[in-house]
Every structure is written in C-alpha cells, then in structure tokens.
Design a protein around this motif. Structure first.
Motif, PDB file in Angstrom:
ATOM      1  N   MET A  13      18.788 -43.988 -24.014  1.00 45.31           N
ATOM      2  CA  MET A  13      19.661 -44.138 -22.690  1.00 45.31           C
ATOM      3  C   MET A  13      18.782 -46.284 -23.201  1.00 45.31           C
ATOM      4  N   PRO A  14      19.357 -46.708 -22.748  1.00 44.72           N
ATOM      5  CA  PRO A  14      18.686 -48.666 -23.033  1.00 44.72           C
ATOM      6  C   PRO A  14      17.425 -48.703 -22.530  1.00 44.72           C
ATOM      7  N   LEU A  15      16.589 -49.239 -22.750  1.00 44.26           N
ATOM      8  CA  LEU A  15      15.211 -49.669 -22.776  1.00 44.26           C
ATOM      9  C   LEU A  15      15.412 -50.647 -21.129  1.00 44.26           C
ATOM     10  N   SER A  16      16.238 -50.987 -21.028  1.00 43.32           N
ATOM     11  CA  SER A  16      17.063 -51.241 -19.834  1.00 43.32           C
ATOM     12  C   SER A  16      16.603 -50.543 -18.677  1.00 43.32           C
ATOM     13  N   GLU A  17      17.225 -49.567 -18.870  1.00 44.97           N
ATOM     14  CA  GLU A  17      17.094 -48.040 -17.639  1.00 44.97           C
ATOM     15  C   GLU A  17      15.997 -47.528 -17.323  1.00 44.97           C
ATOM     16  N   LEU A  18      14.887 -48.644 -18.603  1.00 44.37           N
ATOM     17  CA  LEU A  18      13.528 -47.667 -18.575  1.00 44.37           C
ATOM     18  C   LEU A  18      12.565 -47.450 -16.761  1.00 44.37           C
ATOM     19  N   ASP A  19      12.867 -48.621 -15.827  1.00 48.06           N
ATOM     20  CA  ASP A  19      11.834 -48.507 -14.699  1.00 48.06           C
ATOM     21  C   ASP A  19      12.730 -47.398 -13.637  1.00 48.06           C
ATOM     22  N   GLU A  20      13.973 -47.008 -14.039  1.00 47.06           N
ATOM     23  CA  GLU A  20      14.931 -46.446 -13.439  1.00 47.06           C
ATOM     24  C   GLU A  20      15.128 -45.266 -13.680  1.00 47.06           C
ATOM     25  N   ASP A  21      14.964 -44.767 -15.138  1.00 48.70           N
ATOM     26  CA  ASP A  21      14.985 -43.148 -15.540  1.00 48.70           C
ATOM     27  C   ASP A  21      14.063 -42.784 -16.836  1.00 48.70           C
ATOM     28  N   PRO A  22      12.750 -43.103 -17.127  1.00 45.03           N
ATOM     29  CA  PRO A  22      11.608 -43.531 -17.989  1.00 45.03           C
ATOM     30  C   PRO A  22      11.560 -42.124 -18.730  1.00 45.03           C
ATOM     31  N   LEU A  24      14.777 -40.618 -19.287  1.00 41.08           N
ATOM     32  CA  LEU A  24      15.169 -40.363 -20.611  1.00 41.08           C
ATOM     33  C   LEU A  24      15.303 -41.597 -21.275  1.00 41.08           C
ATOM     34  N   VAL A  25      15.216 -42.335 -21.403  1.00 40.24           N
ATOM     35  CA  VAL A  25      15.093 -43.192 -22.414  1.00 40.24           C
ATOM     36  C   VAL A  25      14.059 -43.557 -23.394  1.00 40.24           C
ATOM     37  N   ASP A  26      12.995 -42.402 -22.836  1.00 35.64           N
ATOM     38  CA  ASP A  26      12.028 -41.724 -24.156  1.00 35.64           C
ATOM     39  C   ASP A  26      12.540 -41.029 -24.629  1.00 35.64           C
ATOM     40  N   ASP A  27      12.998 -40.749 -25.567  1.00 38.90           N
ATOM     41  CA  ASP A  27      13.333 -39.638 -26.884  1.00 38.90           C
ATOM     42  C   ASP A  27      12.362 -39.016 -26.716  1.00 38.90           C
ATOM     43  N   ARG A  28      11.443 -39.000 -27.851  1.00 33.56           N
ATOM     44  CA  ARG A  28      10.341 -39.018 -28.417  1.00 33.56           C
ATOM     45  C   ARG A  28       9.485 -37.670 -27.156  1.00 33.56           C
ATOM     46  N   SER A  50      19.340 -38.055 -31.601  1.00 31.45           N
ATOM     47  CA  SER A  50      19.131 -39.050 -30.234  1.00 31.45           C
ATOM     48  C   SER A  50      20.172 -39.848 -30.203  1.00 31.45           C
ATOM     49  N   LEU A  51      20.814 -39.033 -29.169  1.00 36.51           N
ATOM     50  CA  LEU A  51      22.244 -40.038 -29.103  1.00 36.51           C
ATOM     51  C   LEU A  51      22.536 -40.853 -27.366  1.00 36.51           C
ATOM     52  N   HIS A  52      23.488 -41.800 -27.182  1.00 42.20           N
ATOM     53  CA  HIS A  52      24.122 -42.135 -26.260  1.00 42.20           C
ATOM     54  C   HIS A  52      25.122 -41.805 -26.132  1.00 42.20           C
ATOM     55  N   GLN A  53      26.278 -41.040 -25.511  1.00 43.00           N
ATOM     56  CA  GLN A  53      27.368 -41.601 -25.156  1.00 43.00           C
ATOM     57  C   GLN A  53      28.008 -41.014 -26.449  1.00 43.00           C
ATOM     58  N   ARG A  79      20.695 -33.466 -17.646  1.00 43.81           N
ATOM     59  CA  ARG A  79      21.101 -34.364 -17.775  1.00 43.81           C
ATOM     60  C   ARG A  79      21.117 -35.346 -18.600  1.00 43.81           C
ATOM     61  N   ALA A  80      20.197 -34.649 -19.306  1.00 43.88           N
ATOM     62  CA  ALA A  80      19.805 -35.563 -20.734  1.00 43.88           C
ATOM     63  C   ALA A  80      21.185 -35.129 -21.556  1.00 43.88           C
ATOM     64  N   LEU A  81      21.403 -33.972 -21.524  1.00 40.92           N
ATOM     65  CA  LEU A  81      23.007 -33.830 -22.641  1.00 40.92           C
ATOM     66  C   LEU A  81      23.706 -34.221 -21.581  1.00 40.92           C
ATOM     67  N   GLU A  82      24.034 -34.750 -20.715  1.00 41.10           N
ATOM     68  CA  GLU A  82      25.437 -34.960 -19.866  1.00 41.10           C
ATOM     69  C   GLU A  82      24.825 -37.087 -20.719  1.00 41.10           C
ATOM     70  N   ASN A  83      24.090 -36.894 -21.088  1.00 35.97           N
ATOM     71  CA  ASN A  83      23.537 -38.815 -21.151  1.00 35.97           C
ATOM     72  C   ASN A  83      24.108 -38.708 -22.195  1.00 35.97           C
ATOM     73  N   ALA A  84      23.754 -38.138 -23.027  1.00 29.06           N
ATOM     74  CA  ALA A  84      23.561 -37.839 -24.372  1.00 29.06           C
ATOM     75  C   ALA A  84      25.440 -37.764 -25.393  1.00 29.06           C
ATOM     76  N   ILE A  85      25.512 -37.186 -24.590  1.00 25.81           N
ATOM     77  CA  ILE A  85      27.258 -36.588 -25.202  1.00 25.81           C
ATOM     78  C   ILE A  85      28.422 -37.564 -23.947  1.00 25.81           C
ATOM     79  N   ALA A  86      29.286 -37.815 -24.825  1.00 26.73           N
ATOM     80  CA  ALA A  86      30.667 -37.829 -23.397  1.00 26.73           C
ATOM     81  C   ALA A  86      31.487 -37.060 -23.299  1.00 26.73           C
TER      82      ALA A  86
END
Length: 134
Positions: A13-22, A24-28, A50-53, A79-86
């Motif tokens: 996920m974009p870094l801008s989402e860090l506060d909302e859902d860390p 999903l941003v932290d692929d590590r 590491s994928l986004h949609q 949740r991670a799968l649904e955000n990684a793959i459209a």
C-alpha cells in the motif's frame, strides 16, 4: 526440507496509508509472516512478491506456475490478498484451475507503535538514499 515451493504475496500500500493501516504498508512484516508460515510446515519459500492491485491474470503471478516452480501461494491474510490482487476471487479460481494451493498465514499482525511506524516510514521513504532498512 520439504520440496513444497511457496510464493509469498504481500500487499504494498502507499506510504500515505501508514497511519490508517500500517501492516498493509509494511510489506516486510507481511513477508515475515509468510516466511514463518512456510517454515512451520518445512516448506521452501522461493519467491516474494509485493503487489498493489495487480490483475489476477498478470504474468508476474503465473510465469513461475507455468514453469512448475510454485506449489503454493501464501498471503499474510485475506485483507492483504485483496489489496495485493485486484479480483481476489478471480485469483482464487485461477489457483484452483491451475492446481496451485492458495493459503493465508493468518498469524497475529504486529501492534504498531509510533517507533515502528517511523521505521517503516524511513525504510520506504529513503530507499535510494543508502538506507538499508535496519
């Protein structure tokens, strides 16, 4: 070691989402969860994506499958799968048709402190400045 070959799928996920859902941003951390899942089963983690949609039919997902190099896809959680793959449902169907298992690790997500969020932010915002993520 078991000969089951695993490809880990993390959401990026974009870094801008860090506060909302860390998480999903932290692929590590997502990849670490997949690694733990594979190790607990004595499976061999062969690839980390590491994928986004990404489209469910994208070649990045299927080239190793077509070459017989993937037995299982694992994502940290649904949740991670649904955000990684459209089209996660389409991906599930494609996995079944290809005879490749799709699993979710479903381990506990880390509880992110302010310091942990700062580390993720530094690692992702300075990849070309010589920062190695430690």
């Amino acid at each position: 070691m078991n000969s089951v070959r695993v490809t880990a799928i993390a959401c990026l996920m974009p870094l801008s989402e860090l506060d909302e859902d860390p998480f999903l941003v932290d692929d590590r951390s997502q990849h670490d969860m997949c690694r733990q899942w594979a190790a607990a089963r004595d499976y061999h983690l062969t690839c980390r994506l590491s994928l986004h949609q990404l489209r469910a039919d994208h070649n990045a997902l299927w080239s190793d499958v077509e070459e017989g190099l993937v037995d299982v896809f694992v994502a940290p959680n649904r949740r991670a799968l649904e955000n990684a793959i459209a089209g996660a449902e389409e991906f599930v169907a494609r996995c079944a048709a290809a005879g490749v298992r799709l699993e979710t690790a479903d381990l506990d997500e880390p509880v992110y402190t302010l310091a942990m969020k700062s580390q993720v932010h530094r690692r992702l915002s300075m990849p070309t400045a010589g920062y190695n993520g430690c």
